[in-house]
Design a protein around this motif. Structure first.
Motif, mmCIF file in Angstrom:
data_model
loop_
_atom_site.group_PDB
_atom_site.id
_atom_site.type_symbol
_atom_site.label_atom_id
_atom_site.label_comp_id
_atom_site.label_asym_id
_atom_site.label_seq_id
_atom_site.Cartn_x
_atom_site.Cartn_y
_atom_site.Cartn_z
ATOM 1 N N ASN A 46 -5.595 -5.314 0.177
ATOM 2 C CA ASN A 46 -4.497 -4.424 0.589
ATOM 3 C C ASN A 46 -3.871 -3.733 -0.612
ATOM 4 N N LEU A 47 -3.668 -4.509 -1.705
ATOM 5 C CA LEU A 47 -3.075 -3.927 -2.905
ATOM 6 C C LEU A 47 -4.011 -2.895 -3.528
ATOM 7 N N GLU A 48 -5.313 -3.193 -3.541
ATOM 8 C CA GLU A 48 -6.274 -2.228 -4.101
ATOM 9 C C GLU A 48 -6.293 -0.941 -3.282
ATOM 10 N N ASN A 49 -6.227 -1.074 -1.974
ATOM 11 C CA ASN A 49 -6.202 0.137 -1.123
ATOM 12 C C ASN A 49 -4.944 0.960 -1.384
ATOM 13 N N LYS A 50 -3.827 0.286 -1.479
ATOM 14 C CA LYS A 50 -2.570 1.012 -1.723
ATOM 15 C C LYS A 50 -2.593 1.659 -3.095
ATOM 16 N N GLU A 51 -3.179 0.927 -4.066
ATOM 17 C CA GLU A 51 -3.245 1.476 -5.427
ATOM 18 C C GLU A 51 -4.093 2.751 -5.448
ATOM 19 N N ARG A 52 -5.232 2.748 -4.727
ATOM 20 C CA ARG A 52 -6.069 3.943 -4.675
ATOM 21 C C ARG A 52 -5.343 5.097 -3.968
ATOM 22 N N ASN A 53 -4.689 4.784 -2.868
ATOM 23 C CA ASN A 53 -3.983 5.841 -2.118
ATOM 24 C C ASN A 53 -2.841 6.442 -2.935
ATOM 25 N N ILE A 54 -2.088 5.544 -3.609
ATOM 26 C CA ILE A 54 -0.965 6.056 -4.420
ATOM 27 C C ILE A 54 -1.488 6.853 -5.608
ATOM 28 N N GLN A 55 -2.601 6.411 -6.221
ATOM 29 C CA GLN A 55 -3.212 7.166 -7.320
ATOM 30 C C GLN A 55 -3.565 8.584 -6.849
ATOM 31 N N ILE A 87 6.881 9.328 -2.219
ATOM 32 C CA ILE A 87 5.588 8.611 -2.234
ATOM 33 C C ILE A 87 5.802 7.129 -1.933
ATOM 34 N N ALA A 88 6.794 6.521 -2.546
ATOM 35 C CA ALA A 88 7.075 5.098 -2.313
ATOM 36 C C ALA A 88 7.461 4.856 -0.862
ATOM 37 N N ASP A 89 8.200 5.791 -0.276
ATOM 38 C CA ASP A 89 8.605 5.624 1.120
ATOM 39 C C ASP A 89 7.410 5.769 2.057
ATOM 40 N N ILE A 90 6.520 6.715 1.720
ATOM 41 C CA ILE A 90 5.335 6.915 2.561
ATOM 42 C C ILE A 90 4.437 5.675 2.542
ATOM 43 N N HIS A 91 4.220 5.114 1.368
ATOM 44 C CA HIS A 91 3.297 3.987 1.216
ATOM 45 C C HIS A 91 4.003 2.628 1.309
ATOM 46 N N LYS A 92 5.302 2.674 1.500
ATOM 47 C CA LYS A 92 6.086 1.438 1.674
ATOM 48 C C LYS A 92 5.846 0.459 0.525
ATOM 49 N N LEU A 93 5.879 1.016 -0.702
ATOM 50 C CA LEU A 93 5.638 0.179 -1.864
ATOM 51 C C LEU A 93 6.416 0.731 -3.051
ATOM 52 N N GLN A 94 6.980 -0.170 -3.846
ATOM 53 C CA GLN A 94 7.697 0.241 -5.058
ATOM 54 C C GLN A 94 6.700 0.755 -6.090
ATOM 55 N N ILE A 95 7.093 1.824 -6.798
ATOM 56 C CA ILE A 95 6.210 2.436 -7.798
ATOM 57 C C ILE A 95 6.952 2.482 -9.128
ATOM 58 N N ASN A 96 6.269 1.966 -10.177
ATOM 59 C CA ASN A 96 6.809 2.034 -11.543
ATOM 60 C C ASN A 96 5.770 2.729 -12.423
ATOM 61 N N LEU A 97 6.256 3.675 -13.251
ATOM 62 C CA LEU A 97 5.387 4.373 -14.197
ATOM 63 C C LEU A 97 5.863 4.093 -15.610
ATOM 64 N N TYR A 98 4.907 3.627 -16.446
ATOM 65 C CA TYR A 98 5.197 3.304 -17.845
ATOM 66 C C TYR A 98 4.363 4.204 -18.728
ATOM 67 N N ASP A 99 4.896 4.439 -19.975
ATOM 68 C CA ASP A 99 4.075 5.179 -20.930
ATOM 69 C C ASP A 99 2.991 4.247 -21.468
ATOM 70 N N LEU A 100 2.134 4.787 -22.305
ATOM 71 C CA LEU A 100 0.985 4.014 -22.771
ATOM 72 C C LEU A 100 1.383 2.904 -23.723
ATOM 73 N N ASP A 101 2.621 2.940 -24.214
ATOM 74 C CA ASP A 101 3.107 1.861 -25.089
ATOM 75 C C ASP A 101 3.879 0.803 -24.308
ATOM 76 N N GLY A 102 3.981 0.992 -22.977
ATOM 77 C CA GLY A 102 4.637 -0.005 -22.145
ATOM 78 C C GLY A 102 6.074 0.280 -21.837
ATOM 79 N N GLY A 103 6.612 1.429 -22.268
ATOM 80 C CA GLY A 103 7.993 1.763 -21.972
ATOM 81 C C GLY A 103 8.136 2.336 -20.574
ATOM 82 N N LEU A 104 9.212 1.992 -19.871
ATOM 83 C CA LEU A 104 9.416 2.467 -18.505
ATOM 84 C C LEU A 104 9.758 3.949 -18.506
ATOM 85 N N LEU A 105 9.015 4.743 -17.683
ATOM 86 C CA LEU A 105 9.276 6.170 -17.556
ATOM 87 C C LEU A 105 10.114 6.450 -16.319
#
Length: 485
Positions: A46-55, A87-105
């Motif tokens: 389920n997580l892999e499917n959501k990850e692909r859809n959100i991607q 997007i988070a509301d559509i997929h009913k999942l929290q989304i976090n985006l970080y930069d490549l050094d690990g900082g929260l965007l």
């Protein structure tokens, strides 16, 4: 209680119950294991499917016409400022985006930028993402009592260049599956109770069926005796093993009966041969003095002898004495060979014993009775024979240099009559105690040794017992017990 001490019936019963119990436990354990595996696979998939859809959704936003910003890491917060919540509301999942050094965007969780602005992803997460072929990392952690399964993967631009790290915290709620497994275990419990009751019934019937045949065989084996005819076992509708056992027992009974017949015939023939030898030997003893007397009479016979009448009278007395001895031998042998006939007369044992003792004139014979009247069923003649033989045996056992003493006692219980005859004679050695009732056994210089054998024969004919106790040089006691009825 040790298992080997339990009966076969109990072992079968416990084995059936244990089998049902272990089967139920095994089924439950397999079901729980399967549930955990299924739950884990379900959440991962389920997580892999959501990850692909959100991607896919995020890439559409990045590459869409509405996006006027250059697609690079620094512009991620601006590009997804509003879209990330949709997007988070559509997929009913929290989304976090970080930069490549690990900082929260940016995050779809309200206020997280202010609370965790200074936080960064752990180095192990960054290394796992960059060093794996899939460029993906899965993490499981607990937060506020709930289990989250998070995925970390690169967000790529059109040139497949990593511009950010996508983190999806996935709450692994198993309420539905948990309810399903609990419901399944409950049904297993009901099924277990039903099968348990069924197993108890089957085990009871099966163990009863098996042990009933074995119990019958056991009773027959315990009742098997060499000295009598044994019954064969007749059991229908048995298993092959029980049938084989029954067949073996019946064959053994047939062989045992044949062996007993042959043994009895051999012992009987041997006993009569020995008896014939003994009788022949005893008869020869008086024949010798008779022969010598006749020969002496022939040599010294003189019709003109003045003392001829005296000598004739002396020779006659000698012959008559030896003839009486031979007659006694013949009577003893006849009495022993003839089985006493059971003539159950109702008589007073005390009176008959006194009558039997009247033939003895010795004043050292003393008689004691518990009561003046003890009623029992016995043959008068045979009872007199028992008493006279035991008393005679006691008289002959007392040495001449000892003051003789013989005591006869008669008592009774509710069901039996007890008679004892005691003497203060030489006694019987321990090695001879077991032989005193054997035919032709005697420790005296005369007699055939048939008296005690005949007494034992009479007593056992009336379902009684006779025992002997003795101490060397102190005396012997014979105890006779026979039923009143």
């Amino acid at each position: 209680m040790k298992l080997k001490k339990l009966s076969l019936r109990t072992r079968i019963f416990l084995a059936m119950i244990m089998l049902v119990f272990l089967a139920s436990v095994l089924i439950s354990a397999v079901a729980i294991y399967q549930y955990k595996e299924q739950s884990e696979d379900y959440h991962n998939e389920n997580l892999e499917n959501k990850e692909r859809n959100i991607q896919t959704h995020l890439k559409r936003v990045l590459n869409g016409r509405q996006n006027t910003w250059e697609v690079k890491t620094e512009n991620i917060p601006i590009i997804f400022k509003e879209e990330i919540f949709n997007i988070a509301d559509i997929h009913k999942l929290q989304i976090n985006l970080y930069d490549l050094d690990g900082g929260l965007l940016i995050s779809s969780r309200a206020g997280i930028q202010r609370q965790e602005a200074e936080s960064c992803l752990k180095a192990e997460i960054l290394n796992a993402i960059s060093n794996t072929a899939e460029h993906m990392y899965m993490d499981v952690h607990k937060e506020n009592g709930e289990i989250f399964q998070s995925s970390y993967t690169y967000l790529l631009d059109q040139q497949s260049k990593a511009i950010a790290i996508l983190n999806l915290p996935y709450l692994t709620k198993d309420d539905f599956l948990t309810n399903e497994i609990l419901e399944f275990l409950q049904r297993i419990a009901y099924a277990f109770m039903f099968v348990l009751l069924l197993a108890i019934g089957i085990a009871f019937l099966l163990s009863k069926y098996i042990t009933k045949s074995l119990q019958t065989i056991s009773e027959k084996i315990n009742a098997t005796r060499l000295e009598r005819r044994n019954e064969r076992i007749d059991i229908d509708d048995t298993s092959e093993e029980i049938s084989t056992l029954v067949t073996s027992y019946n064959s053994m009974v047939d062989e045992l009966e044949e062996s007993a017949i042959q043994l009895a015939r051999s012992e009987r023939e041997q006993a009569w041969r020995e008896m014939a030898k003994q009788v022949a030997h005893e008869i020869k003893n008086p024949l010798t003095p008779m022969r010598l007397t006749v020969q002496n009479f022939q040599r010294k016979f003189n019709p003109e002898d003045e003392k001829i009448n005296e000598k004739l009278d002396e020779y006659s007395k000698t012959l008559i004495q030896q003839i009486d001895t031979m007659s006694a031998i013949a009577s003893a042998f006849s009495n022993f060979a003839k089985m006493p006939a059971q003539q159950n007369e109702t008589l007073n044992v005390v009176k008959i014993v006194k009558l039997a003792l009247d033939i003895f004139t010795e004043d050292y014979i003393q008689f004691y009775a518990e009561d003046e009247e003890i009623i029992a069923k016995f043959d008068r003649t045979q009872l007199i024979r028992v008493i006279t033989n035991l008393v005679k045996n006691g008289i002959q056992a007392i040495p001449e240099d000892r003051e003789p003493k013989i005591e006869i006692e008669v008592s009774a219980t509710d069901t039996n009559v007890i008679m004892t005859v005691s003497d203060n004679g030489s006694g019987i050695s321990e090695e001879n105690l077991d032989k005193v009732f054997e035919p032709k056994f005697t420790t005296k210089s005369s007699g055939m040794g048939l008296g005690l054998a005949m007494v034992k024969n009479i007593v056992e004919t009336y379902k009684g017992t006779i025992t002997v106790t003795s101490e060397k040089q102190l005396g012997t006691t014979f105890k006779v017990i026979f039923p009143k009825e």
